[in-house]
Write a protein that holds these residues in place. Sequence first.
Motif, PDB file in Angstrom:
ATOM      1  N   SER A 161      28.892  55.395 -30.576  1.00 60.67           N
ATOM      2  CA  SER A 161      28.130  55.602 -29.339  1.00 60.67           C
ATOM      3  C   SER A 161      27.053  56.666 -29.297  1.00 60.67           C
ATOM      4  N   GLY A 162      26.005  56.614 -28.271  1.00 58.97           N
ATOM      5  CA  GLY A 162      25.206  57.818 -28.134  1.00 58.97           C
ATOM      6  C   GLY A 162      26.053  58.863 -27.672  1.00 58.97           C
ATOM      7  N   THR A 163      26.981  58.781 -26.757  1.00 61.78           N
ATOM      8  CA  THR A 163      27.730  59.873 -26.299  1.00 61.78           C
ATOM      9  C   THR A 163      28.463  60.340 -27.444  1.00 61.78           C
ATOM     10  N   THR A 221      19.364  63.275 -16.221  1.00 56.66           N
ATOM     11  CA  THR A 221      19.601  62.189 -17.442  1.00 56.66           C
ATOM     12  C   THR A 221      20.702  61.590 -17.109  1.00 56.66           C
ATOM     13  N   PHE A 222      21.199  60.885 -18.071  1.00 58.30           N
ATOM     14  CA  PHE A 222      22.219  60.060 -18.097  1.00 58.30           C
ATOM     15  C   PHE A 222      23.500  61.023 -18.132  1.00 58.30           C
ATOM     16  N   THR A 257      24.939  62.685 -21.756  1.00 55.93           N
ATOM     17  CA  THR A 257      24.307  64.055 -22.278  1.00 55.93           C
ATOM     18  C   THR A 257      25.161  65.172 -22.142  1.00 55.93           C
ATOM     19  N   VAL A 292      16.185  65.920 -23.698  1.00 64.29           N
ATOM     20  CA  VAL A 292      16.353  64.236 -23.660  1.00 64.29           C
ATOM     21  C   VAL A 292      14.880  63.893 -23.351  1.00 64.29           C
ATOM     22  N   ASP A 344      18.336  64.399 -27.577  1.00 65.12           N
ATOM     23  CA  ASP A 344      19.046  63.185 -27.129  1.00 65.12           C
ATOM     24  C   ASP A 344      17.930  62.086 -27.067  1.00 65.12           C
ATOM     25  N   ALA A 384      18.660  58.732 -27.243  1.00 62.40           N
ATOM     26  CA  ALA A 384      19.055  57.672 -26.693  1.00 62.40           C
ATOM     27  C   ALA A 384      17.954  56.575 -25.952  1.00 62.40           C
ATOM     28  N   GLN A 385      16.978  56.913 -25.299  1.00 63.79           N
ATOM     29  CA  GLN A 385      16.217  56.211 -24.659  1.00 63.79           C
ATOM     30  C   GLN A 385      14.746  56.111 -25.771  1.00 63.79           C
ATOM     31  N   SER A 409      21.419  55.926 -29.229  1.00 69.41           N
ATOM     32  CA  SER A 409      22.334  54.944 -28.657  1.00 69.41           C
ATOM     33  C   SER A 409      22.095  53.628 -29.027  1.00 69.41           C
ATOM     34  N   LYS A 464      19.333  49.380 -24.664  1.00 67.07           N
ATOM     35  CA  LYS A 464      18.309  50.446 -25.282  1.00 67.07           C
ATOM     36  C   LYS A 464      17.278  49.987 -25.992  1.00 67.07           C
ATOM     37  N   GLY A 476      26.986  51.143 -29.629  1.00 73.94           N
ATOM     38  CA  GLY A 476      26.955  51.998 -31.340  1.00 73.94           C
ATOM     39  C   GLY A 476      25.995  53.033 -31.105  1.00 73.94           C
TER      40      GLY A 476
HETATM   41  C1  LIG Z   1      22.510  55.725 -22.885  1.00 74.58           C
HETATM   42  C2  LIG Z   1      22.364  57.272 -22.933  1.00 74.58           C
HETATM   43  C3  LIG Z   1      23.367  58.050 -23.617  1.00 74.58           C
HETATM   44  C4  LIG Z   1      24.801  57.773 -23.897  1.00 74.58           C
HETATM   45  O1  LIG Z   1      24.859  56.446 -24.905  1.00 74.58           O
HETATM   46  P1  LIG Z   1      26.034  55.561 -25.084  1.00 74.58           P
HETATM   47  O2  LIG Z   1      25.624  54.590 -26.225  1.00 74.58           O
HETATM   48  O3  LIG Z   1      26.019  54.566 -23.791  1.00 74.58           O
HETATM   49  O4  LIG Z   1      27.470  56.454 -25.029  1.00 74.58           O
HETATM   50  C5  LIG Z   1      23.311  59.506 -23.810  1.00 74.58           C
HETATM   51  N1  LIG Z   1      21.989  60.181 -23.193  1.00 74.58           N
HETATM   52  C6  LIG Z   1      20.998  59.266 -22.627  1.00 74.58           C
HETATM   53  C7  LIG Z   1      19.757  59.821 -22.292  1.00 74.58           C
HETATM   54  C8  LIG Z   1      21.372  57.855 -22.489  1.00 74.58           C
HETATM   55  O5  LIG Z   1      20.225  57.158 -21.817  1.00 74.58           O
END
Ligand SMILES: *Cc1c(COP(=O)(O)O)cnc(C)c1O
Length: 373
Positions: A61-63, A87-88, A91, A133, A159, A161-162, A183, A188, A196
């Motif tokens: 995962s992204g986390t 942020t989500f 992070t 981020v 980060d 993820a986005q 992520s 996404k 993933g």
């Molecule tokens: C989605 C997201 C994450 C976490 O990703 P996961 O795959 O859901 O664990 C972390 N940081 C940001 C900015 C995100 O948008």
Amino acid sequence: MTRPIPMVDLKAQHAALGPEIDEVIAAVLESTRFVLGPNVEAFEREAAEYLGVVHAIGCASGTDALMLALAAAGVGPGDEVITTAFTFFGTAEAICLVGATPVFVDIDPRTFNLDVALVEAAVTPRTAAIIPVHLFGQPADIAGVCALCERHGLLLVEDCAQSFGAGLDGTKAGAFGDFGCFSFFPSKNLGGCGDGGMVTTRSDAMARRLRALRNHGSHVTYRHERIGYNSRLDELQAAILRVKLRHIDRYNAERRRVASRYDALLQGLPLQTPFEARAGTHVYHQYTILSDMRDALAASLRNEHIACAIHYPTPLHHQEAFADLVGVGPLPVSKSVSQQCLSLPMYPELPDHDIERIVEVIKSSACDTRPRP
Ligand SMILES: *Cc1c(COP(=O)(O)O)cnc(C)c1O
């Protein structure tokens, strides 16, 4: 009833890919190789090439990508990691999962990204890393963060993820820092059909360590050099991501089309459309507007079966999970943006006539609640 408009329409994306996706899924089922196999290896290679990075390491995962990067670099208890309050949650969660302490900094009111001018004051002798981020798909002020990291000898963890495919001066997000963390959550810009993630790095030593960390601290079956994690990318996700990676530039271009259509149609209304910094390619993971009558606007949209979302309603320093953190400033920009932000439907397949319908609803709502001279 009018046809609903969702935030994201993955059905449309999968229908367009058609049998391509079905075939790779069938092939993985046939192979019975499900975890860390040839599709993961190929995807890591193809993603690294696309992003212009030396190494890409798939994970769960992204986390986890953020957590693994921090763990690989030895960030842990006693260390502080500076990041944005807007942020989500993941992070900052990743910082805590390795035992370090998040230090929240306020954001730039136009880009909603980390305000680099405020970061310097947050640096202490305990600071180990900065996590900017690239929020909503727009590159953060990476030159400013890089300079700070160099001056203070800090680790830079992006980060991303986005922001898969976002870039700045010919370099892609994820290729600037010591680590880039991605992520592949389904919604996404590049999303699988499950969870993933991926870490990028230019360091051979860190890449080797990450490969062990994601797999129980092991390079060789049943030999464990260190305590690690079970955080692997599976073959089904990797196979699907390989198909979608071939289309990512088109997906991101279509997101930019949607954004510019919104921009044009929303002009002149009493709300703030997204600001695009002149440098860099924004890939519009979200199209997020600011309005001081956000809740009325959201209600009008939902009333017309148009989805919308609040990214994010609570800045992280006000989250219950971080109630114990001491010495966090008021961070007024994060707070006011969290009260005014509204994300509109955004996906590559969103047709122009739906964008027009969404804007019509916003226009009539804006006129209802705020008579203009
Ligand atoms: C989605 C997201 C994450 C976490 O990703 P996961 O795959 O859901 O664990 C972390 N940081 C940001 C900015 C995100 O948008």
